[in-house]
Design a protein around this motif. Structure first.
Motif, mmCIF file in Angstrom:
data_model
loop_
_atom_site.group_PDB
_atom_site.id
_atom_site.type_symbol
_atom_site.label_atom_id
_atom_site.label_comp_id
_atom_site.label_asym_id
_atom_site.label_seq_id
_atom_site.Cartn_x
_atom_site.Cartn_y
_atom_site.Cartn_z
ATOM 1 N N ALA A 167 41.268 -10.037 -60.173
ATOM 2 C CA ALA A 167 40.618 -10.616 -61.120
ATOM 3 C C ALA A 167 41.017 -11.668 -62.095
ATOM 4 C CB ALA A 167 39.873 -9.624 -61.868
ATOM 5 N N CYS A 168 40.170 -12.836 -62.187
ATOM 6 C CA CYS A 168 40.978 -13.764 -62.894
ATOM 7 C C CYS A 168 40.974 -13.464 -64.383
ATOM 8 C CB CYS A 168 40.044 -15.061 -63.037
ATOM 9 S SG CYS A 168 40.430 -16.422 -64.182
ATOM 10 N N PRO A 169 42.017 -13.523 -65.214
ATOM 11 C CA PRO A 169 42.226 -13.118 -66.637
ATOM 12 C C PRO A 169 41.252 -13.796 -67.515
ATOM 13 C CG PRO A 169 44.407 -14.209 -66.084
ATOM 14 C CD PRO A 169 43.432 -14.172 -64.821
ATOM 15 N N GLY A 170 41.069 -15.042 -67.002
ATOM 16 C CA GLY A 170 40.082 -16.078 -67.991
ATOM 17 C C GLY A 170 38.683 -15.927 -67.722
ATOM 18 N N CYS A 171 38.114 -15.963 -66.511
ATOM 19 C CA CYS A 171 36.610 -15.591 -66.272
ATOM 20 C C CYS A 171 36.446 -14.566 -65.475
ATOM 21 C CB CYS A 171 36.179 -16.953 -65.614
ATOM 22 S SG CYS A 171 37.109 -17.110 -64.114
ATOM 23 N N ASP A 172 37.210 -13.400 -64.984
ATOM 24 C CA ASP A 172 36.889 -12.449 -64.190
ATOM 25 C C ASP A 172 36.508 -12.603 -62.789
ATOM 26 O OD1 ASP A 172 37.591 -10.732 -66.350
ATOM 27 O OD2 ASP A 172 35.490 -10.848 -67.285
ATOM 28 N N LEU A 173 36.573 -13.690 -62.406
ATOM 29 C CA LEU A 173 36.122 -14.038 -61.146
ATOM 30 C C LEU A 173 36.975 -13.256 -60.077
ATOM 31 C CD1 LEU A 173 34.413 -15.764 -59.012
ATOM 32 C CD2 LEU A 173 35.824 -17.657 -59.162
ATOM 33 N N LEU A 174 36.644 -12.865 -59.086
ATOM 34 C CA LEU A 174 37.439 -11.878 -58.373
ATOM 35 C C LEU A 174 37.920 -13.124 -56.837
ATOM 36 C CD1 LEU A 174 35.482 -8.673 -57.639
ATOM 37 C CD2 LEU A 174 37.624 -8.969 -58.842
ATOM 38 N N HIS A 175 39.198 -12.846 -56.798
ATOM 39 C CA HIS A 175 40.036 -13.661 -55.550
ATOM 40 C C HIS A 175 40.512 -12.952 -54.806
ATOM 41 C CE1 HIS A 175 39.407 -16.617 -59.013
ATOM 42 N NE2 HIS A 175 39.197 -17.569 -58.140
ATOM 43 N N HIS A 176 40.804 -13.257 -53.655
ATOM 44 C CA HIS A 176 41.652 -12.610 -52.481
ATOM 45 C C HIS A 176 43.195 -12.701 -52.821
ATOM 46 C CE1 HIS A 176 42.665 -10.809 -48.891
ATOM 47 N NE2 HIS A 176 43.446 -11.920 -48.514
ATOM 48 N N ARG A 177 43.968 -11.665 -52.820
ATOM 49 C CA ARG A 177 45.126 -11.872 -53.301
ATOM 50 C C ARG A 177 46.041 -12.621 -52.097
ATOM 51 N NH1 ARG A 177 48.324 -9.230 -56.976
ATOM 52 N NH2 ARG A 177 46.647 -7.713 -57.274
ATOM 53 N N LEU B 285 54.894 -18.292 -51.658
ATOM 54 C CA LEU B 285 56.126 -18.553 -51.598
ATOM 55 C C LEU B 285 56.889 -18.510 -52.876
ATOM 56 C CD1 LEU B 285 55.914 -21.403 -48.856
ATOM 57 C CD2 LEU B 285 56.431 -19.185 -48.416
ATOM 58 N N ILE B 286 58.105 -18.550 -53.087
ATOM 59 C CA ILE B 286 58.843 -18.675 -54.274
ATOM 60 C C ILE B 286 58.629 -19.970 -54.906
ATOM 61 C CG2 ILE B 286 61.130 -18.893 -55.366
ATOM 62 C CD1 ILE B 286 62.260 -16.780 -53.175
ATOM 63 N N GLY B 287 58.347 -19.912 -56.268
ATOM 64 C CA GLY B 287 57.995 -21.052 -57.199
ATOM 65 C C GLY B 287 56.368 -21.503 -57.046
ATOM 66 N N GLU B 288 55.606 -20.910 -56.238
ATOM 67 C CA GLU B 288 54.243 -21.021 -55.914
ATOM 68 C C GLU B 288 53.656 -20.314 -57.182
ATOM 69 O OE1 GLU B 288 52.947 -22.562 -51.750
ATOM 70 O OE2 GLU B 288 52.969 -20.444 -52.141
ATOM 71 N N LEU B 289 52.321 -20.953 -57.803
ATOM 72 C CA LEU B 289 51.432 -19.930 -58.592
ATOM 73 C C LEU B 289 49.985 -20.347 -57.723
ATOM 74 C CD1 LEU B 289 52.101 -21.801 -61.957
ATOM 75 C CD2 LEU B 289 52.609 -19.420 -61.276
ATOM 76 N N ALA B 290 49.329 -19.250 -58.069
ATOM 77 C CA ALA B 290 47.864 -19.276 -57.585
ATOM 78 C C ALA B 290 46.720 -19.223 -58.717
ATOM 79 C CB ALA B 290 47.519 -17.979 -56.752
ATOM 80 N N ARG B 291 46.073 -20.143 -58.764
ATOM 81 C CA ARG B 291 45.114 -20.426 -59.992
ATOM 82 C C ARG B 291 43.521 -20.142 -59.316
ATOM 83 N NH1 ARG B 291 47.162 -22.812 -64.098
ATOM 84 N NH2 ARG B 291 49.578 -24.095 -63.945
ATOM 85 N N CYS B 292 42.830 -19.659 -60.470
ATOM 86 C CA CYS B 292 41.400 -19.479 -60.249
ATOM 87 C C CYS B 292 40.597 -20.749 -59.882
ATOM 88 C CB CYS B 292 40.900 -19.023 -61.481
ATOM 89 S SG CYS B 292 39.123 -18.713 -61.656
ATOM 90 N N GLU B 293 39.870 -20.539 -58.799
ATOM 91 C CA GLU B 293 39.194 -21.775 -58.644
ATOM 92 C C GLU B 293 37.849 -22.292 -59.313
ATOM 93 O OE1 GLU B 293 35.975 -19.713 -55.427
ATOM 94 O OE2 GLU B 293 37.650 -20.575 -54.678
ATOM 95 N N ARG B 294 37.717 -21.372 -60.458
ATOM 96 C CA ARG B 294 36.694 -21.606 -61.175
ATOM 97 C C ARG B 294 37.137 -22.414 -62.576
ATOM 98 N NH1 ARG B 294 31.848 -17.535 -61.947
ATOM 99 N NH2 ARG B 294 33.763 -16.356 -63.080
ATOM 100 N N CYS B 295 38.046 -21.588 -63.218
ATOM 101 C CA CYS B 295 38.677 -22.039 -64.436
ATOM 102 C C CYS B 295 40.144 -22.551 -64.375
ATOM 103 C CB CYS B 295 38.309 -20.983 -65.499
ATOM 104 S SG CYS B 295 39.720 -19.252 -65.322
ATOM 105 N N GLY B 296 40.701 -22.284 -63.244
ATOM 106 C CA GLY B 296 42.058 -22.827 -63.339
ATOM 107 C C GLY B 296 43.116 -22.022 -64.044
ATOM 108 N N ASP B 297 42.904 -20.609 -64.450
ATOM 109 C CA ASP B 297 43.645 -19.858 -64.970
ATOM 110 C C ASP B 297 44.817 -19.122 -64.114
ATOM 111 O OD1 ASP B 297 44.951 -18.544 -67.077
ATOM 112 O OD2 ASP B 297 43.317 -17.525 -67.724
#
Length: 214
Positions: free
Chosen positions: A19-29, A33-45
């Motif tokens: 779940a996104c900590p900003g807007c609670d939208l559920l995403h598939h985990r 890779l090392i150094g990568e970030l996954a962001r929410c597709e709705r709010c960018g958190d």
């Protein structure tokens, strides 16, 4: 770090959702890779992260922080001189002064937020990261210890204490000669290391190890 978008998938198993900590939208985990970030597709958190060499760097900073915290308790914090009268105080002296000045609760809270909670959090992190680093068997208590170390993070207020000290020094410096001791600089370095720990600690990596390695 490279940022990649999260992918929402309502049909995915519950354990594979985050779940996104900003807007609670559920995403598939996602597998990062090392150094990568996954962001929410709705709010960018930030949803997930995979930081470089997180365990080693964080463990080193935690051990150094424990040493600095213990040093700050044993050595003089400030020394004050005026009209030929010198006085030296440590962190524990300040706590005991509150206790013996009918401010027991304030002294207790000061001891808890400046010493006990930060030290407990650091010891829990050292235990969890140390066992992971040296590939020891994962125990059930490690998950609880890591969870509590995260919960105690906002309550470890050594940085707030140092801000208050600096403000007080500006006011008192006009009345007497002040000299900062090694404990002052130890706590100042501890604040810097606390920021470094928050930057290098990859919670997703630690949880993955604690969850899948029994």
């Amino acid at each position: 770090m490279t940022s990649v978008p999260g992918s929402s998938d309502p049909q995915a198993p519950v354990d594979d959702l985050v779940a996104c900590p900003g807007c609670d939208l559920l995403h598939h985990r996602r597998h990062l890779l090392i150094g990568e970030l996954a962001r929410c597709e709705r709010c960018g958190d930030i949803l997930q992260s995979n930081k470089f060499d997180s365990v080693d760097r964080t463990l080193a900073a935690v051990l150094a922080s424990i040493v600095l915290l213990l040093v700050s308790l044993c050595l003089p914090f400030l020394s004050l001189s005026r009209a030929g009268i010198n006085s030296t105080i440590s962190v524990l002296d300040a706590v005991s002064s509150l206790w013996f000045s009918d401010m027991l609760w304030l002294g207790t809270l000061t001891l808890a937020f400046i010493v006990l909670l930060p030290l407990t959090r650091l010891l829990l992190l050292a235990w969890v990261l140390g066992r992971i680093r040296f590939q020891r068997k994962i125990r059930r208590g490690m998950r609880m210890a890591f969870r509590w170390s995260i919960r105690m993070e906002p309550w470890a207020m050594a940085d707030i204490f140092m801000v208050g000290v600096v403000v007080s020094l500006v006011k008192v410096s006009t009345l007497a000669n002040l000299h900062t001791g090694l404990a002052f600089w130890s706590l100042l370095l501890l604040v810097g290391l606390s920021i470094f720990i928050n930057l290098t600690l990859c919670k997703d990596t630690i949880w993955a190890v604690l969850t899948y390695k029994d």
